[in-house]
Every structure is written in structure tokens, then in C-alpha cells.
Design an enzyme around this catalytic site. Structure first.
Site, short mmCIF file in Angstrom:
data_model
loop_
_atom_site.label_atom_id
_atom_site.label_comp_id
_atom_site.label_asym_id
_atom_site.label_seq_id
_atom_site.Cartn_x
_atom_site.Cartn_y
_atom_site.Cartn_z
N SER A 82 0.80 -1.23 0.00
CA SER A 82 0.00 0.00 0.00
C SER A 82 0.83 1.27 0.00
O SER A 82 0.31 2.36 -0.26
CB SER A 82 -0.93 0.02 1.22
OG SER A 82 -0.20 0.16 2.42
N LYS A 153 1.01 4.77 6.93
CA LYS A 153 0.43 5.57 5.85
C LYS A 153 1.09 6.96 5.85
O LYS A 153 1.84 7.32 6.76
CB LYS A 153 -1.09 5.74 6.03
CG LYS A 153 -1.88 4.45 6.12
CD LYS A 153 -1.93 3.68 4.81
CE LYS A 153 -2.74 2.39 4.95
NZ LYS A 153 -2.68 1.57 3.71
#
Length: 277
Positions: A82, A153
Site C-alpha cells: 500500500s 500511511k
């Protein structure tokens, strides 16, 4: 002066008792470390053969590493794609746990590791105590993947920011300023589905660099918490790639957000998507 008398007097004090050796040290009490359970434990730790000493040294080193990992810097294994190409599956990043301990707050562009409980995960998976302990110890030195509730993230919006996707050129805008995200995975768009959110105070809007392969704040807008990550849940900032050797590098904050203005105080708080993700 009666010298013989003085010598006789001195001899009475210095003459040893039969069968007993005396020294100056015997006139003083033994140090506290040599008495009781503490003394026995100390003698056990410092005595013995090479194997015992090696075991004690190993235990001390392990304790030091665990303490360092808990308080200062911790390896974190990248479990998914990701964050590609910035971070790849199997990379070990070093998470700086002191980055936000002394008044500093997460900033746009920072890559952060956080506990997603209550934002990305509503019901944390259960794990028996023994397995949880083994995982915690192994992940603290980068030997196992982190807990299922830990995520990594990039911060795109902080408290008060309005984050909108997308403008006419397909770019994300933060507080009205379009952002050119040069770190995105090649061929990815900032988001396939439009959204318009205002980040509440003390929260973060986070997204993966590989947008088409990332489940991030966009995917949790309709859930409790609205996909916003509390700053209090941030574990630390990923500052370095430490492994593999060929990927050693410093993770610097990108210039993409340098021109973003401060948030508009009248923008309100909370967020709503204009479409599902």
C-alpha cells in the site's frame, strides 16, 4: 618516655587471635551487596562458568534492545504494497518514537505508523496472551510483522484541513491548494472516487502512496470515526529504511505540501465523502 610500655600496649591490639587471620578489612562491616538475597543473586550473576556469563550478557543485551525499541526507535516490517514505491513489502523501516514526544505534531507528508483501533479497525482481532507476547517481542526487533491493528500511511491532512479530491487536473487539494504528489505509485491517480472532508482537531487524514492498492482513510468514511486517525494513536514517524541494505535511505518529508496554506477556521469540522470508496 616508657617506650617498652608503649610497644607492649600496641602489641596487645595487633596480636592475632590463634587460628584466625585478621586484616584491616575485617575491622569494617561487609558491604550490603554481599549480604542476603541481593548478594546471592549478584554472586550468581557475576560468577559461574562461561555459559552462564554469556547467558547473562545475552539477557542484558536483549533487555536493552527491547527498552530501546519501546521508547526510542523500533523496526517495523512493511506487510503490504500500500506504500509502494516508497516502501516495499518486506522493507524494515525504523520508526522514530521520539518524533512527537516533545510538542512536535505530525505534519502533512510524514509517513507515520499508528494503531488503527477505533479508526481503521472497530473490533481488534483476539489473540491469546502467549502468542501476543511472542509477536510483540519479535516485532519489536523487526523479526515478525506488526500487530494486525498497526498501519503505516502518509499524512495528507491534519486538524482543520479541508482535503478534496479531485480538481480538474485530477489532483488532491488541501485548503484550496492543489498538491502534486510525486511519491505516488507510477500510473496511480490520487483517488478513483471523489471525496471532500474536513479533518477534526487532533485527527489525521492518511493515505497510502499506492492509492489503488491502499485501504486508508477513504475506506472508512462511513464508519465510526470517519476514517480519521487520532494523533494519540500515532506510534511514531518512519524516518529510515534500515533493511535490506540496498535500500538504506532517509525518508524525508516531501515538498509537495510546502505551499499549502493554514486551514480556514470557518471551514467547520468533520467530513463527508461525495462518493463511496
Amino acid at each position: 618516655m616508657d617506650t617498652d610500655a608503649q610497644l607492649s600496649e600496641r602489641d596487645r591490639f595487633t596480636e592475632p587471635v590463634p587460628g584466625e587471620e585478621r586484616s584491616r578489612s575485617s575491622l569494617f562491616p561487609a558491604p550490603a551487596m554481599g549480604r542476603g538475597a541481593v548478594g546471592r543473586a549478584w554472586r550468581w550473576l557475576t560468577g559461574g562458568g562461561p555459559l552462564r556469563r554469556a547467558g547473562v550478557l545475552l539477557a542484558v543485551c536483549a533487555a536493552f534492545v527491547l527498552l530501546l525499541s519501546s521508547l526510542v526507535v523500533q523496526p517495523f516490517v512493511i506487510p503490504s504494497g500500500s506504500m509502494e514505491n516508497t516502501l516495499r513489502v518486506g522493507d524494515r523501516v525504523l520508526v522514530n518514537k521520539l518524533a512527537y514526544r516533545f510538542g512536535e505534531r505530525p505534519r502533512r507528508g510524514d509517513v507515520v505508523v499508528f494503531d488503527g483501533t477505533g479508526s481503521f479497525v472497530q473490533d481488534a482481532p483476539r489473540e491469546n496472551a502467549a502468542t501476543a507476547l511472542v509477536r510483540k517481542l519479535a516485532s519489536s526487533v523487526g523479526l515478525m510483522q506488526p500487530a494486525a491493528t498497526d498501519y503505516i500511511k502518509r499524512v495528507v491532512g491534519t486538524g482543520g484541513d479541508r482535503v478534496v479530491c479531485c480538481d480538474k487536473r485530477g489532483r488532491i487539494a488541501v485548503n484550496g491548494r492543489a498538491v502534486t504528489e510525486g511519491y505516488l505509485y507510477p500510473g496511480d491517480t490520487p483517488s478513483r472516487v471523489p471525496f471532500d472532508v474536513v479533518v477534526p482537531p487532533g485527527k489525521l487524514w492518511v493515505m497510502g502512496d499506492h492509492r489503488s492498492a491502499s485501504r486508508d482513510s477513504r475506506d472508512h468514511l462511513g464508519e465510526p470515526g470517519g476514517g480519521m486517525v487520532p494523533v494519540s494513536r500515532v506510534i511514531g514517524r518512519a524516518d529510515w529504511i534500515g533493511w535490506p541494505v540496498g535500500r538504506w535511505t532517509v525518508l524525508e518529508r516531501p515538498e509537495a505540501f510546502a505551499e499549502v496554506p493554514d486551514p480556514d477556521p470557518g471551514a467547520g469540522h468533520g467530513g463527508r465523502a461525495r462518493g463511496g470508496t
